[in-house]
Structures are given as structure tokens and as C-alpha cells.
Design a protein around this motif. Structure first.
Motif, PDB file in Angstrom:
ATOM      1  N   VAL A  17       0.810  -1.228   0.000  1.00 26.79           N
ATOM      2  CA  VAL A  17       0.000   0.000   0.000  1.00 26.79           C
ATOM      3  C   VAL A  17       0.839   1.273   0.000  1.00 26.79           C
ATOM      4  N   SER A  18       2.159   1.160   0.165  1.00 32.45           N
ATOM      5  CA  SER A  18       2.980   2.359   0.320  1.00 32.45           C
ATOM      6  C   SER A  18       4.194   2.345  -0.604  1.00 32.45           C
ATOM      7  N   ALA A  51       0.788   7.587  10.645  1.00 35.70           N
ATOM      8  CA  ALA A  51      -0.526   7.811  10.051  1.00 35.70           C
ATOM      9  C   ALA A  51      -0.696   9.278   9.671  1.00 35.70           C
ATOM     10  N   SER A  52      -0.088  10.169  10.436  1.00 34.15           N
ATOM     11  CA  SER A  52      -0.155  11.599  10.150  1.00 34.15           C
ATOM     12  C   SER A  52       0.773  11.994   9.011  1.00 34.15           C
ATOM     13  N   LYS A  87      -2.500   6.292   6.090  1.00 32.57           N
ATOM     14  CA  LYS A  87      -3.779   6.806   6.593  1.00 32.57           C
ATOM     15  C   LYS A  87      -4.942   6.318   5.736  1.00 32.57           C
ATOM     16  N   GLU A  88      -4.771   6.362   4.421  1.00 31.82           N
ATOM     17  CA  GLU A  88      -5.847   5.972   3.512  1.00 31.82           C
ATOM     18  C   GLU A  88      -6.116   4.471   3.540  1.00 31.82           C
ATOM     19  N   SER A  89      -5.074   3.678   3.681  1.00 32.37           N
ATOM     20  CA  SER A  89      -5.242   2.225   3.653  1.00 32.37           C
ATOM     21  C   SER A  89      -5.678   1.661   5.002  1.00 32.37           C
ATOM     22  N   GLY A  90      -5.412   2.415   6.062  1.00 31.64           N
ATOM     23  CA  GLY A  90      -5.733   1.917   7.395  1.00 31.64           C
ATOM     24  C   GLY A  90      -4.731   0.910   7.924  1.00 31.64           C
ATOM     25  N   GLY A 118       0.290   9.587   3.701  1.00 28.34           N
ATOM     26  CA  GLY A 118      -1.077   9.461   3.212  1.00 28.34           C
ATOM     27  C   GLY A 118      -1.452   8.035   2.876  1.00 28.34           C
ATOM     28  N   SER A 119      -0.504   7.265   2.355  1.00 26.61           N
ATOM     29  CA  SER A 119      -0.803   5.885   1.969  1.00 26.61           C
ATOM     30  C   SER A 119      -1.202   5.044   3.177  1.00 26.61           C
TER      31      SER A 119
END
Length: 241
Positions: A64-65, A133-134, A140-143, A137-138
Motif C-alpha cells: 500500500v505504500s 498515520a499523520s 492513513k488511507e489504507s488503514g 497518506g498511503s
């Protein structure tokens, strides 16, 4: 032929040369041998406690990142874990991808190792996870959540210097490092700290009890190398001040 000659020389210095071993009897000392101070045919038997801190689901993070984000998260995990281990007088002797190994010596090594694991959990949940997470973005968006496990085990292990000059490392031979590494691979819901029964039985009250209640559940059984070992687990954490 030069490479073959070098390899034959390595075999002569390892397979064909007996180790000169010593047994540490100064159990109160918290020092752990440094490979740079050991000979290549020297070994030390050391009563010690091993802690492996292993970041979970790095493959999920890769999915995811971007690579730079993955690298920065892994660096944060290893850096924070290492700082906590060292703060509790543990010694770092090995990194393996997203896993770090700490060795504890001395009379209270069991409790210092357990405290380190509980502090690592708190730091990851309360400091590192909010920060990544802050920042990314990858994530934060993916959880994606930073999860990990620490495995701890105690016993007398043989420490030897391996490699050659400029590429030195420390090898730990014994049940304790193997069991600690295997326990760090466990993934059991919200439990993230797993310790062998030998470590659990030596914990002081601060590392064993929370407001008079045993923080640890067990014993449970773990099969390794044709034998069965007992371990305990906890979901508790130890806040940093």
C-alpha cells in the motif's frame, strides 16, 4: 583459484579449528561480549535473556505504500526498539530485516527484557503509529496498522564471532535465542509479548504484576525441534516517562 584458496582457509579456521571457549561466571555483570573484541576461534558461554522485536505485516505495508515510506517506517520501528532495549541495559547484536535482537545479561536480565518489550508496545501504539498515520497518506488511507510481537527466552547460550574483518557479526547458539525468535513470530490478536516460562518464573513484581494482578496468561505450549516449551503472553504495555 584465489577464491577457492580463501574458502579453504575459512574452512580450516572454522571446521578444522576447535573453539577456545570460556564460561561467564560473573552473572551480576550486565555486559555482553562485543564481536570486535573476540577472536575468530573464541566463544563465550553466557547466561542471558534474548529479546526479538519483530514488525508484523511488512508485506502489507509494501503493498500500500511507496518504497521510501516503507523504509522510513521500518527505520522508525528498529530505531525506537533499539533505543528502548539499550535504555534497559540490553545489547544489540543483530538486525534481520524488520527484526532486531537484544541480549540482556546480569541478575535482573529477565525483568529488564520484559520491561523493554512492554515499553516497545506502548511506544509503537502511542507514538509511532500516530506519527506515521499523520505523515504518510498511503498509511492513513489504507488503514494499515503498525503491529509487532516481541519474543523473550532465557538460558545459557554460546556466543561466537562470525564473518571476517569488516563484516563481523555475533552468532548465538542455544535454545534461548531460537525460542525467542520463534515466539516473536506468533500473531495472536491483541497479544504482542511472549516469554518463555524460564523468564516468567524470574520476573520481579514490577514486570509481572499490574496493581497486584498478574499481567501474564499461561502457560501455553510451543513445539520446537521435537520438544515442547512453555510460554506466557500478555497484552499489557509499559508507558514511557
Amino acid at each position: 583459484m584465489a577464491l577457492r584458496s580463501d574458502i579453504e582457509g575459512d574452512i580450516a579456521k572454522t571446521v578444522n579449528t576447535r573453539l577456545s571457549t570460556t564460561v561467564r561466571t560473573d552473572f551480576a555483570l550486565e555486559t555482553v561480549p562485543d564481536p570486535s573484541n573476540m577472536g575468530y576461534s573464541e566463544g563465550v558461554y553466557l547466561p542471558s535473556t534474548y529479546l526479538y522485536a519483530d514488525m508484523a505485516d511488512s508485506s502489507g505495508l509494501v503493498a500500500v505504500s511507496p518504497a521510501e515510506t516503507v523504509a522510513r517506517v521500518m527505520k522508525a520501528y528498529l530505531s525506537v526498539s533499539t533505543r528502548i532495549i539499550r535504555a534497559n541495559n540490553g545489547h544489540i547484536r543483530s538486525f534481520d530485516g524488520d527484526r532486531v535482537m537484544g541480549i540482556f545479561a546480569g541478575n535482573d536480565r529477565y525483568s529488564r527484557a520484559a520491561k523493554s518489550a512492554l515499553q516497545i508496545k506502548w511506544a509503537m501504539n502511542s507514538l509511532v503509529q500516530p506519527a506515521i498515520a499523520s505523515q504518510f497518506g498511503s498509511i492513513k488511507e489504507s488503514g494499515w496498522q503498525l503491529r509487532h510481537a516481541c519474543g523473550i527466552a532465557s538460558g545459557k547460550s554460546l556466543l561466537v564471532r562470525a564473518g571476517f574483518r569488516g563484516n563481523d557479526d555475533m552468532i548465538s547458539v542455544g535454545t534461548a535465542p531460537n525460542l525467542a525468535a520463534k515466539l516473536s513470530d506468533l500473531r495472536q490478536d491483541h497479544f504482542s509479548t511472549f516469554i518463555g516460562s524460564g523468564t516468567y518464573n524470574k520476573l520481579n513484581d514490577a514486570a509481572k504484576l499490574s496493581k497486584g494482578v498478574d499481567m501474564w496468561r499461561g502457560p501455553f505450549s510451543y513445539a520446537m525441534g521435537g520438544k515442547t516449551y512453555s510460554y506466557y503472553k500478555t497484552s499489557y504495555f509499559w508507558p514511557l516517562k
